[in-house]
Design a protein around this motif. Structure first.
Motif, PDB file in Angstrom:
ATOM      1  N   VAL A 140       8.101 -39.230  18.586  1.00 24.31           N
ATOM      2  CA  VAL A 140       9.348 -38.638  18.072  1.00 24.31           C
ATOM      3  C   VAL A 140       9.695 -39.225  16.702  1.00 24.31           C
ATOM      4  CG1 VAL A 140      11.843 -38.453  18.449  1.00 24.31           C
ATOM      5  CG2 VAL A 140      10.266 -38.082  20.351  1.00 24.31           C
ATOM      6  N   MET A 141       9.474 -40.526  16.531  1.00 26.44           N
ATOM      7  CA  MET A 141       9.736 -41.157  15.229  1.00 26.44           C
ATOM      8  C   MET A 141       8.821 -40.581  14.152  1.00 26.44           C
ATOM      9  SD  MET A 141      10.170 -45.090  16.582  1.00 26.44           S
ATOM     10  CE  MET A 141      10.215 -45.819  14.944  1.00 26.44           C
ATOM     11  N   ILE A 142       7.570 -40.320  14.502  1.00 22.04           N
ATOM     12  CA  ILE A 142       6.642 -39.693  13.559  1.00 22.04           C
ATOM     13  C   ILE A 142       7.112 -38.278  13.220  1.00 22.04           C
ATOM     14  CG2 ILE A 142       4.273 -38.840  13.252  1.00 22.04           C
ATOM     15  CD1 ILE A 142       3.354 -41.173  15.057  1.00 22.04           C
ATOM     16  N   LEU A 143       7.554 -37.550  14.257  1.00 26.06           N
ATOM     17  CA  LEU A 143       8.061 -36.186  14.065  1.00 26.06           C
ATOM     18  C   LEU A 143       9.242 -36.179  13.092  1.00 26.06           C
ATOM     19  CD1 LEU A 143       8.334 -33.149  14.869  1.00 26.06           C
ATOM     20  CD2 LEU A 143       9.711 -33.914  16.827  1.00 26.06           C
ATOM     21  N   LEU A 144      10.197 -37.073  13.306  1.00 26.38           N
ATOM     22  CA  LEU A 144      11.364 -37.143  12.441  1.00 26.38           C
ATOM     23  C   LEU A 144      11.001 -37.638  11.043  1.00 26.38           C
ATOM     24  CD1 LEU A 144      13.962 -38.651  14.971  1.00 26.38           C
ATOM     25  CD2 LEU A 144      13.877 -36.302  14.114  1.00 26.38           C
ATOM     26  N   GLY A 145      10.076 -38.583  10.989  1.00 23.89           N
ATOM     27  CA  GLY A 145       9.668 -39.141   9.700  1.00 23.89           C
ATOM     28  C   GLY A 145       8.923 -38.162   8.823  1.00 23.89           C
ATOM     29  N   THR A 146       8.386 -37.114   9.443  1.00 22.06           N
ATOM     30  CA  THR A 146       7.640 -36.097   8.675  1.00 22.06           C
ATOM     31  C   THR A 146       8.442 -34.810   8.501  1.00 22.06           C
ATOM     32  OG1 THR A 146       6.525 -35.437  10.733  1.00 22.06           O
ATOM     33  CG2 THR A 146       5.358 -36.990   9.295  1.00 22.06           C
ATOM     34  N   LEU A 300      22.160 -31.648  21.547  1.00 18.13           N
ATOM     35  CA  LEU A 300      21.369 -32.875  21.763  1.00 18.13           C
ATOM     36  C   LEU A 300      20.249 -32.648  22.776  1.00 18.13           C
ATOM     37  CD1 LEU A 300      24.174 -35.601  21.886  1.00 18.13           C
ATOM     38  CD2 LEU A 300      22.631 -35.081  19.989  1.00 18.13           C
ATOM     39  N   LEU A 301      20.501 -31.761  23.737  1.00 23.44           N
ATOM     40  CA  LEU A 301      19.521 -31.513  24.787  1.00 23.44           C
ATOM     41  C   LEU A 301      18.563 -30.366  24.454  1.00 23.44           C
ATOM     42  CD1 LEU A 301      21.886 -31.835  27.897  1.00 23.44           C
ATOM     43  CD2 LEU A 301      20.224 -33.517  27.066  1.00 23.44           C
ATOM     44  N   SER A 302      18.826 -29.666  23.377  1.00 19.21           N
ATOM     45  CA  SER A 302      17.997 -28.512  23.021  1.00 19.21           C
ATOM     46  C   SER A 302      16.608 -28.942  22.544  1.00 19.21           C
ATOM     47  CB  SER A 302      18.674 -27.708  21.908  1.00 19.21           C
ATOM     48  OG  SER A 302      17.794 -26.708  21.410  1.00 19.21           O
ATOM     49  N   PRO A 303      15.554 -28.359  23.090  1.00 18.93           N
ATOM     50  CA  PRO A 303      14.195 -28.685  22.635  1.00 18.93           C
ATOM     51  C   PRO A 303      13.928 -28.216  21.210  1.00 18.93           C
ATOM     52  CG  PRO A 303      14.159 -26.845  24.179  1.00 18.93           C
ATOM     53  CD  PRO A 303      15.547 -27.379  24.200  1.00 18.93           C
ATOM     54  N   ASP A 304      14.871 -27.453  20.650  1.00 19.48           N
ATOM     55  CA  ASP A 304      14.702 -26.936  19.292  1.00 19.48           C
ATOM     56  C   ASP A 304      15.401 -27.794  18.236  1.00 19.48           C
ATOM     57  OD1 ASP A 304      13.221 -24.692  20.156  1.00 19.48           O
ATOM     58  OD2 ASP A 304      15.070 -23.667  20.719  1.00 19.48           O
ATOM     59  N   ASN A 305      16.009 -28.919  18.632  1.00 28.51           N
ATOM     60  CA  ASN A 305      16.605 -29.771  17.592  1.00 28.51           C
ATOM     61  C   ASN A 305      15.513 -30.580  16.885  1.00 28.51           C
ATOM     62  OD1 ASN A 305      16.077 -32.162  19.133  1.00 28.51           O
ATOM     63  ND2 ASN A 305      18.065 -31.988  20.177  1.00 28.51           N
ATOM     64  N   ASP A 306      15.874 -31.308  15.857  1.00 27.95           N
ATOM     65  CA  ASP A 306      14.869 -32.006  15.041  1.00 27.95           C
ATOM     66  C   ASP A 306      14.043 -33.004  15.854  1.00 27.95           C
ATOM     67  OD1 ASP A 306      14.911 -30.922  12.445  1.00 27.95           O
ATOM     68  OD2 ASP A 306      16.818 -31.896  12.008  1.00 27.95           O
ATOM     69  N   ALA A 307      14.657 -33.625  16.854  1.00 21.00           N
ATOM     70  CA  ALA A 307      13.952 -34.620  17.668  1.00 21.00           C
ATOM     71  C   ALA A 307      13.250 -33.998  18.868  1.00 21.00           C
ATOM     72  CB  ALA A 307      14.925 -35.689  18.148  1.00 21.00           C
ATOM     73  N   GLY A 308      13.239 -32.664  18.959  1.00 21.28           N
ATOM     74  CA  GLY A 308      12.552 -31.991  20.054  1.00 21.28           C
ATOM     75  C   GLY A 308      13.215 -32.173  21.404  1.00 21.28           C
ATOM     76  N   GLY A 309      14.540 -32.438  21.395  1.00 16.98           N
ATOM     77  CA  GLY A 309      15.262 -32.586  22.652  1.00 16.98           C
ATOM     78  C   GLY A 309      15.437 -34.016  23.111  1.00 16.98           C
ATOM     79  N   TYR A 310      14.953 -34.975  22.311  1.00 13.79           N
ATOM     80  CA  TYR A 310      15.110 -36.401  22.656  1.00 13.79           C
ATOM     81  C   TYR A 310      16.513 -36.813  22.208  1.00 13.79           C
ATOM     82  CZ  TYR A 310      13.243 -41.104  23.690  1.00 13.79           C
ATOM     83  OH  TYR A 310      12.998 -42.337  24.237  1.00 13.79           O
ATOM     84  N   ALA A 311      17.450 -36.872  23.152  1.00 17.42           N
ATOM     85  CA  ALA A 311      18.876 -36.960  22.838  1.00 17.42           C
ATOM     86  C   ALA A 311      19.254 -38.126  21.926  1.00 17.42           C
ATOM     87  CB  ALA A 311      19.687 -37.011  24.132  1.00 17.42           C
ATOM     88  N   ILE A 312      18.879 -39.349  22.297  1.00 23.00           N
ATOM     89  CA  ILE A 312      19.305 -40.498  21.495  1.00 23.00           C
ATOM     90  C   ILE A 312      18.667 -40.469  20.111  1.00 23.00           C
ATOM     91  CG2 ILE A 312      18.871 -42.987  21.256  1.00 23.00           C
ATOM     92  CD1 ILE A 312      20.113 -43.474  23.859  1.00 23.00           C
ATOM     93  N   ALA A 313      17.428 -40.024  20.026  1.00 25.62           N
ATOM     94  CA  ALA A 313      16.767 -39.916  18.719  1.00 25.62           C
ATOM     95  C   ALA A 313      17.530 -38.936  17.831  1.00 25.62           C
ATOM     96  CB  ALA A 313      15.324 -39.468  18.889  1.00 25.62           C
ATOM     97  N   GLU A 314      17.968 -37.828  18.401  1.00 25.78           N
ATOM     98  CA  GLU A 314      18.733 -36.835  17.642  1.00 25.78           C
ATOM     99  C   GLU A 314      20.086 -37.406  17.200  1.00 25.78           C
ATOM    100  OE1 GLU A 314      19.430 -32.935  15.989  1.00 25.78           O
ATOM    101  OE2 GLU A 314      17.643 -34.064  16.576  1.00 25.78           O
ATOM    102  N   ILE A 315      20.731 -38.175  18.071  1.00 20.55           N
ATOM    103  CA  ILE A 315      22.013 -38.806  17.723  1.00 20.55           C
ATOM    104  C   ILE A 315      21.833 -39.728  16.525  1.00 20.55           C
ATOM    105  CG2 ILE A 315      23.785 -40.445  18.491  1.00 20.55           C
ATOM    106  CD1 ILE A 315      23.339 -39.365  21.355  1.00 20.55           C
ATOM    107  N   PHE A 316      20.842 -40.612  16.602  1.00 25.59           N
ATOM    108  CA  PHE A 316      20.603 -41.569  15.520  1.00 25.59           C
ATOM    109  C   PHE A 316      20.271 -40.846  14.213  1.00 25.59           C
ATOM    110  CE2 PHE A 316      19.103 -45.399  18.322  1.00 25.59           C
ATOM    111  CZ  PHE A 316      20.313 -45.350  18.995  1.00 25.59           C
TER     112      PHE A 316
END
Length: 512
Positions: A140-146, A300-316
């Motif tokens: 998820v960090m790689i996904l967000l970082g790219t 936050l729970l949507s699989p279509d958000n930037d973090a792919g549905g990983y709630a805390i990652a999306e919050i941060f």
């Protein structure tokens, strides 16, 4: 027959000899070191971060904010009972040794066999889930970082995730091959990191967030929109408790480290109680802090958000992106969590290997003589690498089906708690009058606390086996009872077909 209990100057070595074992591991851990290993395995950042989406889905703020202290108090009763037994029997074998000593002679070998296999398989499942969740977070960090999911970010395949998982296990096994003094140092760093990391994140995230939740939302909002076809509020609340109970697991590590702990009959119990108590306080703070940055649960729970549905990652990520125009700060915060999870996995392998070492010392595992060996640094090296390899093999189920993987990992919570409850049950029934406590004792409250602990484990074993999605299909079925039932059948089946003829429970190795 064990010798009568009496305290001698070197309580760790002397009590171990009284219990029938010679000192083979290096006894250098202090009370703080013993606590640190257990505290880093509980690791509130690991469990809460991993299952925060579960908490949001089933009840949201109310389930997490109030469910955490409820589960915490009940878990503390389990810990108190285990601490009392640890004080009486401070050996690396822990639970399975206790079960044998607290049961009648006729049933002791079977009780030991059943408890031991539930304990060690549960521990391996814990390590699997910890390192696999870290591999997923790294992805998820790689996904967000790219660029994130909506910005063309890189989404790793399941094969890449399993490769990251393998690399993490390799590192953890290598670190656990070092002398125990190194692990003691890393454990203390891990404990400090977990405490400081939680305080940094619980203050920083809501501070950075441009939109904050109100106190009314955090303390009164009950989310019933879970998309799982479940509308009953009590049912939803129960399912949301899994986040808390999964997090508050693994504190048997203090017992498994007692043969390397100074004054283990006192410091082992201290490790269990302090690790649970501090985790309850710190974890509640983490939940509150992060939840104050929650404003849109469906997003936050949507699989279509930037973090792919990983709630805390999306919050941060969104907290920093909305304020500074970039989510790099959020990724760095996820890095703080990743380090905590890394330490958690490292300590989990430590605990696994000591359990495997002790279980094989009593001949309970195939090729026991090999797993029981210690090297020149008095480290059970073969048991270390065995634990890492099994944790990798268990994660391979994710390549076939995440449902199968999640079912297998459910043993990490239910299976392990069953192993916790069995010796406590024997303590309050068969050994109610014969149990001789060590320096740490609950006195006249021991039986009441013990029964409370047993009933709680029985309750969560039922609750967490309930369906989590309707209508029920083979893809939606909760496979927890299948996984735990399968382990029970295998354990009893192997006992009936073979082990009952040769496994005698804990055996002395003094003089060997």
């Amino acid at each position: 027959m064990e010798a009568p209990y009496h305290r001698l100057p070197d309580s760790g070595d002397s009590r171990l000899n009284q219990l029938g074992y010679k000192q083979e591991l290096r006894r250098t851990l202090s009370a703080i070191s013993n606590f640190s290993v257990t505290f880093s395995i509980i690791s509130v950042m690991t469990g809460i971060t991993t299952l925060y989406s579960q908490g949001l889905s089933f009840g949201g703020p109310v389930t997490m904010v109030y469910g955490w202290p409820i589960v915490g108090v009940m878990t503390f009763t389990v810990g108190l009972s285990m601490a009392e037994i640890t004080s009486a029997y401070p050996t690396s074998g822990g639970l399975y040794y206790w079960a044998a000593k607290l049961c009648t002679d006729d049933w002791a070998p079977f009780a030991s066999w059943l408890t031991g296999w539930f304990n060690i398989v549960g521990q391996w499942a814990v390590t699997t889930s910890i390192d696999f969740s870290l591999a997923q977070l790294i992805q998820v960090m790689i996904l967000l970082g790219t660029g994130g999911k909506n910005g063309g970010g890189y989404e790793a395949s399941k094969y890449v995730v399993i490769a990251i998982h393998a690399g993490l296990l390799l590192l953890h096994a290598a670190l656990n091959s070092l002398p125990i003094s190194w692990l003691s140092f890393f454990g203390q760093v891990a404990a400090a990191w977990n405490v400081l990391g939680v305080f940094v994140l619980m203050i920083l995230i809501p501070l950075v967030a441009t939109e904050k939740a109100s106190a009314e939302f955090v303390f009164t909002d009950f989310n019933t929109e879970n998309g799982k076809g479940i509308n009953n509020k009590v049912y939803i609340f129960v399912l949301g408790l899994l986040m808390s109970q999964y997090t508050l697991t693994g504190y048997d590590a203090s017992a498994h480290m007692t043969e390397e702990t100074k004054d283990a009959d006192r410091n082992g119990p201290k490790g269990i109680i302090s690790a649970i108590g501090i985790s309850i306080i710190v974890g509640w703070g983490y939940i509150l802090g992060i939840t104050f940055a929650v404003t849109n649960i469906p997003n936050l729970l949507s699989p279509d958000n930037d973090a792919g549905g990983y709630a805390i990652a999306e919050i941060f990520y969104q907290s920093f992106k909305n304020r500074y125009g970039t989510g790099v700060g959020g990724i760095i915060c996820l890095g703080i969590v990743s380090v905590a999870i890394f330490f958690c996995g490292m300590s989990s392998i430590t605990s696994n290997s000591r359990m495997a070492y002790a279980f094989s010392r009593d001949g309970a595992m195939p090729f026991s003589a090999f797993w029981h060996k210690v090297n020149e640094n008095e480290v059970p090296l073969n048991a270390v690498w065995l634990s890492a390899i099994i944790a990798f093999c268990m994660a391979l189920t994710s390549l076939g089906s995440l449902v199968a993987f999640q079912a297998m990992v459910s043993i990490a919570t239910i299976g392990l708690y069953i192993a916790y409850a069995l010796p406590i049950f024997f303590r309050v029934t068969l050994a109610r009058k014969s149990f001789r406590p060590g320096p740490f004792t609950l006195g006249r409250y021991g039986v009441v606390v013990g029964w409370t602990a047993v009933l709680w484990v029985a309750t969560i074993s039922v609750l967490f086996s309930l369906p989590v999605e309707y209508p029920i299909t083979k893809e939606r079925l909760n496979y927890t009872p299948v996984a735990v039932g399968g382990l029970l059948i295998l354990t009893i089946g192997s006992w009936m077909l073979s082990a009952r003829h040769w496994f005698k429970g804990p055996v002395t190795n003094i003089g060997s």
